[in-house]
Write a protein that holds these residues in place. Sequence first.
Motif, PDB file in Angstrom:
ATOM      1  N   MET A 160       0.829  -1.204   0.000  1.00  0.00           N
ATOM      2  CA  MET A 160       0.000   0.000   0.000  1.00  0.00           C
ATOM      3  C   MET A 160       0.866   1.257   0.000  1.00  0.00           C
ATOM      4  SD  MET A 160      -2.817   1.626  -0.064  1.00  0.00           S
ATOM      5  CE  MET A 160      -3.954   0.239   0.014  1.00  0.00           C
ATOM      6  N   GLN A 161       1.957   1.224   0.737  1.00  0.00           N
ATOM      7  CA  GLN A 161       2.852   2.374   0.755  1.00  0.00           C
ATOM      8  C   GLN A 161       3.393   2.655  -0.649  1.00  0.00           C
ATOM      9  OE1 GLN A 161       6.872   2.092   2.441  1.00  0.00           O
ATOM     10  NE2 GLN A 161       6.387   3.873   3.738  1.00  0.00           N
ATOM     11  N   ARG A 162       3.785   1.591  -1.360  1.00  0.00           N
ATOM     12  CA  ARG A 162       4.311   1.779  -2.714  1.00  0.00           C
ATOM     13  C   ARG A 162       3.232   2.324  -3.649  1.00  0.00           C
ATOM     14  NH1 ARG A 162       7.177  -2.972  -1.283  1.00  0.00           N
ATOM     15  NH2 ARG A 162       5.527  -4.315  -2.118  1.00  0.00           N
ATOM     16  N   VAL A 163       2.003   1.809  -3.500  1.00  0.00           N
ATOM     17  CA  VAL A 163       0.911   2.271  -4.363  1.00  0.00           C
ATOM     18  C   VAL A 163       0.629   3.751  -4.119  1.00  0.00           C
ATOM     19  CG1 VAL A 163      -1.562   2.056  -4.784  1.00  0.00           C
ATOM     20  CG2 VAL A 163      -0.164   0.003  -4.620  1.00  0.00           C
ATOM     21  N   VAL A 164       0.559   4.141  -2.855  1.00  0.00           N
ATOM     22  CA  VAL A 164       0.296   5.547  -2.531  1.00  0.00           C
ATOM     23  C   VAL A 164       1.410   6.433  -3.082  1.00  0.00           C
ATOM     24  CG1 VAL A 164       0.039   7.212  -0.655  1.00  0.00           C
ATOM     25  CG2 VAL A 164      -1.087   4.985  -0.505  1.00  0.00           C
ATOM     26  N   GLN A 165       2.650   5.973  -2.979  1.00  0.00           N
ATOM     27  CA  GLN A 165       3.772   6.744  -3.525  1.00  0.00           C
ATOM     28  C   GLN A 165       3.643   6.893  -5.040  1.00  0.00           C
ATOM     29  OE1 GLN A 165       4.978   8.093  -0.429  1.00  0.00           O
ATOM     30  NE2 GLN A 165       6.696   8.230  -1.840  1.00  0.00           N
ATOM     31  N   ASP A 166       3.209   5.832  -5.714  1.00  0.00           N
ATOM     32  CA  ASP A 166       3.023   5.906  -7.168  1.00  0.00           C
ATOM     33  C   ASP A 166       1.974   6.951  -7.530  1.00  0.00           C
ATOM     34  OD1 ASP A 166       4.926   3.985  -7.628  1.00  0.00           O
ATOM     35  OD2 ASP A 166       3.503   2.329  -7.823  1.00  0.00           O
ATOM     36  N   TRP A 167       0.877   6.997  -6.776  1.00  0.00           N
ATOM     37  CA  TRP A 167      -0.161   7.990  -7.061  1.00  0.00           C
ATOM     38  C   TRP A 167       0.348   9.395  -6.784  1.00  0.00           C
ATOM     39  CZ3 TRP A 167      -4.957   7.573  -9.280  1.00  0.00           C
ATOM     40  CH2 TRP A 167      -5.386   6.282  -9.568  1.00  0.00           C
ATOM     41  N   ALA A 168       1.145   9.544  -5.730  1.00  0.00           N
ATOM     42  CA  ALA A 168       1.706  10.868  -5.434  1.00  0.00           C
ATOM     43  C   ALA A 168       2.644  11.313  -6.553  1.00  0.00           C
ATOM     44  CB  ALA A 168       2.436  10.837  -4.095  1.00  0.00           C
ATOM     45  N   ARG A 169       3.476  10.380  -7.056  1.00  0.00           N
ATOM     46  CA  ARG A 169       4.382  10.723  -8.160  1.00  0.00           C
ATOM     47  C   ARG A 169       3.600  11.032  -9.423  1.00  0.00           C
ATOM     48  NH1 ARG A 169       7.782   6.660  -5.850  1.00  0.00           N
ATOM     49  NH2 ARG A 169       6.807   5.080  -7.162  1.00  0.00           N
ATOM     50  N   GLY A 170       2.513  10.275  -9.653  1.00  0.00           N
ATOM     51  CA  GLY A 170       1.683  10.531 -10.822  1.00  0.00           C
ATOM     52  C   GLY A 170       1.083  11.917 -10.805  1.00  0.00           C
TER      53      GLY A 170
END
Length: 366
Positions: free
Chosen positions: A346-356
């Motif tokens: 979940m941490q990685r997914v949230v980071q991906d959305w933040a980078r997006g």
Amino acid sequence: MNLTTILGNPRLRFCLRVTTSAIVAFTLAQVLSIPLHGLWAVLTAVVVTQMSVGGSLKATTDYIIGTLGGAVYGSAIAVLVPHPDPLAVAGTLALAIVPLAYAAALNPSFRVAPFTAVIVLLISSQLGEAPIESALYRLLEVVIGGAVAVVVSLLVFPARAHALGLDAAGRVLELMANALPRLLAAFTASTDPLENNRIQDEIGQAVSTFQATADEAMRERMVNLIAEPDPGPLARTLLRLRHDLVIIGRAGVAPLPERISGRLPTPLNKLGAAGRDYFLACAAALTSRKSAPPLEPIDAAIAAYASEIAAIRAAGLTQGLPVGDLEHIFGLGFALQQLQHNFADMQRVVQDWARGSTLSGKSVAP
């Protein structure tokens, strides 16, 4: 009611899109002199206009596929099979509907095919149209209605499935945040099983809602309407977290024996609080497109629980326990290992959305 109120209410925006679709489709039908005032064009525009652009794309595609299949097959049956009297019409209807209904059972895209075939068979004669002419009119109207729905969804207060999906994901995480402390408390104190089942069902429904929205978001990405992260990893991670909570709930069907449960309230309460805070922080990070919260509190809480279980075993307190109680302890340990792993996902997914969000310049407006 001012414009700000409308913009802030997705239901009102949806009402405006549906109304606009109906009026535009009706206007086009009048310009093209379509029979029955463009009834099917207007109905199609209303039916396929969905809450998001991706939803409208999917509904329009399915509706056109179903209409094409029903129109072609229905007109062929109407031309090839004589039906001069009501009994013959009934037989012709059965011949047209049976295979189309079976196709609809195999593929949801054909759900309107039987309906279209019935229209071609029964309405064409009433309007003085040949079956093929009626089928062409129905197909034309559906294409007009679907095109209007998609264009209106894009131009009139557009709602992106990605934005709606983030709200739905936040709702899932909030439900999980409320559920985790309660599920963990069941290992040390009696809880209401019916309430636990209700909580699990509510989470399951929320996950299903998000997955449907994620499918719509994927359609938006396929036609390059917006540049957003792939919602697939987020959907899979939420589903795995939901499974973790199910396992914890099944393991905690009854409190553990006093000699075990008496030593677990503190580590389980800390773990429940850490998990709750992490779920809520992830929900806030997703909806605001910010960085993910740190994992250290979760890791520390799970390590503290594992340490207490090791101390319980070292003291010989698990000796002589019924097999069922041992299974519950091991089940909870396994679920917590999976939960820790999925928290990291979940941490990685949230980071991906933040980078997006950073790459696209800003979040897409809902």
